[in-house]
Design a protein around this motif. Structure first.
Motif, PDB file in Angstrom:
ATOM      1  N   UNK A  25      -8.025   3.558  11.964  1.00 48.22           N
ATOM      2  CA  UNK A  25      -8.568   4.838  12.391  1.00 48.22           C
ATOM      3  C   UNK A  25      -7.762   6.003  11.807  1.00 48.22           C
ATOM      4  N   UNK A  26      -7.524   5.936  10.492  1.00 54.56           N
ATOM      5  CA  UNK A  26      -6.809   7.019   9.822  1.00 54.56           C
ATOM      6  C   UNK A  26      -7.491   7.282   8.480  1.00 54.56           C
ATOM      7  N   UNK A  27      -7.114   8.366   7.841  1.00 54.25           N
ATOM      8  CA  UNK A  27      -7.711   8.714   6.550  1.00 54.25           C
ATOM      9  C   UNK A  27      -7.042   7.911   5.436  1.00 54.25           C
ATOM     10  N   UNK A  28      -7.653   7.944   4.270  1.00 52.17           N
ATOM     11  CA  UNK A  28      -7.062   7.279   3.103  1.00 52.17           C
ATOM     12  C   UNK A  28      -5.744   7.961   2.725  1.00 52.17           C
ATOM     13  N   UNK A  29      -5.671   9.286   2.881  1.00 50.98           N
ATOM     14  CA  UNK A  29      -4.417   9.999   2.603  1.00 50.98           C
ATOM     15  C   UNK A  29      -3.313   9.550   3.553  1.00 50.98           C
ATOM     16  N   UNK A  30      -3.663   9.397   4.827  1.00 53.00           N
ATOM     17  CA  UNK A  30      -2.680   8.921   5.803  1.00 53.00           C
ATOM     18  C   UNK A  30      -2.229   7.503   5.465  1.00 53.00           C
ATOM     19  N   UNK A  31      -3.148   6.682   5.038  1.00 53.90           N
ATOM     20  CA  UNK A  31      -2.808   5.315   4.662  1.00 53.90           C
ATOM     21  C   UNK A  31      -1.822   5.329   3.491  1.00 53.90           C
ATOM     22  N   UNK A  32      -2.068   6.179   2.499  1.00 60.27           N
ATOM     23  CA  UNK A  32      -1.157   6.293   1.356  1.00 60.27           C
ATOM     24  C   UNK A  32       0.226   6.753   1.802  1.00 60.27           C
ATOM     25  N   UNK A  33       0.277   7.698   2.757  1.00 57.68           N
ATOM     26  CA  UNK A  33       1.567   8.161   3.283  1.00 57.68           C
ATOM     27  C   UNK A  33       2.293   7.032   4.006  1.00 57.68           C
ATOM     28  N   UNK A  34       1.563   6.281   4.805  1.00 59.11           N
ATOM     29  CA  UNK A  34       2.180   5.172   5.538  1.00 59.11           C
ATOM     30  C   UNK A  34       2.735   4.133   4.569  1.00 59.11           C
ATOM     31  N   UNK A  35       1.995   3.861   3.524  1.00 57.39           N
ATOM     32  CA  UNK A  35       2.451   2.873   2.545  1.00 57.39           C
ATOM     33  C   UNK A  35       3.669   3.386   1.773  1.00 57.39           C
ATOM     34  N   UNK A  36       3.604   4.633   1.292  1.00 58.58           N
ATOM     35  CA  UNK A  36       4.702   5.168   0.483  1.00 58.58           C
ATOM     36  C   UNK A  36       5.979   5.372   1.300  1.00 58.58           C
ATOM     37  N   UNK A  92       3.883   8.621  13.789  1.00 57.00           N
ATOM     38  CA  UNK A  92       4.136  10.048  13.618  1.00 57.00           C
ATOM     39  C   UNK A  92       3.641  10.546  12.257  1.00 57.00           C
ATOM     40  N   UNK A  93       2.325  10.450  12.083  1.00 56.10           N
ATOM     41  CA  UNK A  93       1.717  10.880  10.828  1.00 56.10           C
ATOM     42  C   UNK A  93       1.942  12.365  10.558  1.00 56.10           C
ATOM     43  N   UNK A  94       2.038  13.188  11.606  1.00 54.88           N
ATOM     44  CA  UNK A  94       2.232  14.622  11.398  1.00 54.88           C
ATOM     45  C   UNK A  94       3.529  14.887  10.640  1.00 54.88           C
ATOM     46  N   UNK A  95       4.610  14.222  11.027  1.00 52.63           N
ATOM     47  CA  UNK A  95       5.874  14.469  10.334  1.00 52.63           C
ATOM     48  C   UNK A  95       5.838  13.906   8.919  1.00 52.63           C
ATOM     49  N   UNK A  96       5.147  12.779   8.710  1.00 49.18           N
ATOM     50  CA  UNK A  96       4.999  12.242   7.348  1.00 49.18           C
ATOM     51  C   UNK A  96       4.232  13.211   6.473  1.00 49.18           C
ATOM     52  N   UNK A  97       3.139  13.787   7.018  1.00 48.36           N
ATOM     53  CA  UNK A  97       2.358  14.755   6.240  1.00 48.36           C
ATOM     54  C   UNK A  97       3.206  15.969   5.877  1.00 48.36           C
ATOM     55  N   UNK A  98       3.986  16.450   6.854  1.00 44.88           N
ATOM     56  CA  UNK A  98       4.809  17.624   6.624  1.00 44.88           C
ATOM     57  C   UNK A  98       5.842  17.351   5.538  1.00 44.88           C
ATOM     58  N   UNK A  99       6.504  16.198   5.610  1.00 42.58           N
ATOM     59  CA  UNK A  99       7.490  15.834   4.603  1.00 42.58           C
ATOM     60  C   UNK A  99       6.863  15.734   3.219  1.00 42.58           C
ATOM     61  N   UNK A 100       5.641  15.248   3.169  1.00 40.97           N
ATOM     62  CA  UNK A 100       4.964  15.058   1.891  1.00 40.97           C
ATOM     63  C   UNK A 100       4.586  16.385   1.241  1.00 40.97           C
ATOM     64  N   UNK A 101       4.362  17.431   2.039  1.00 41.62           N
ATOM     65  CA  UNK A 101       3.974  18.730   1.488  1.00 41.62           C
ATOM     66  C   UNK A 101       5.191  19.607   1.180  1.00 41.62           C
TER      67      UNK A 101
END
Length: 102
Positions: A25-36, A92-101
């Motif tokens: 139940x996540x986006x493809x971008x979130x999946x890429x963040x989780x993997x990386x 904690x996808x929010x913090x992963x997204x923030x770190x990625x940007x």
């Protein structure tokens, strides 16, 4: 979901990125963040295809997940959510997204 899946009535053991994102139940971008970020195992190669062993992913996420306080639905009753969804929330996808940007 594919028609073939619907006809079988059970999910495949080895899943594509699209199916894994759907099941988590996540986006493809979130999946890429989780993997990386190393929060998901790397996919395995089956021929020229990359696939995840869904049972391994599920076990890993459930081991890492921690119970979260029960959330409330709009009607004030506890919202239903399974253990796997709880585990994904704990990543904690929010913090992963923030770190990625940054």
């Amino acid at each position: 979901m594919t028609r073939e899946f619907e006809e079988r009535g059970y999910p495949p053991d080895f899943v594509s990125a699209e199916t894994l994102a759907y099941r988590l139940n996540c986006s493809m971008d979130d999946l890429a963040l989780l993997e990386s970020s190393g929060k998901l195992p790397k996919p395995i190669a089956i021929g020229h295809l990359s696939r995840w062993d869904f049972n391994s992913v599920r076990e890993l996420l459930l081991k890492r997940g921690k119970p979260e306080p029960a959330r409330k639905a709009m009607n004030g009753k506890p919202a239903e959510r399974d253990a796997l969804e709880d585990a994904v929330v704990q990543l904690d996808l929010k913090s992963l997204r923030k770190r990625n940007t940054d």
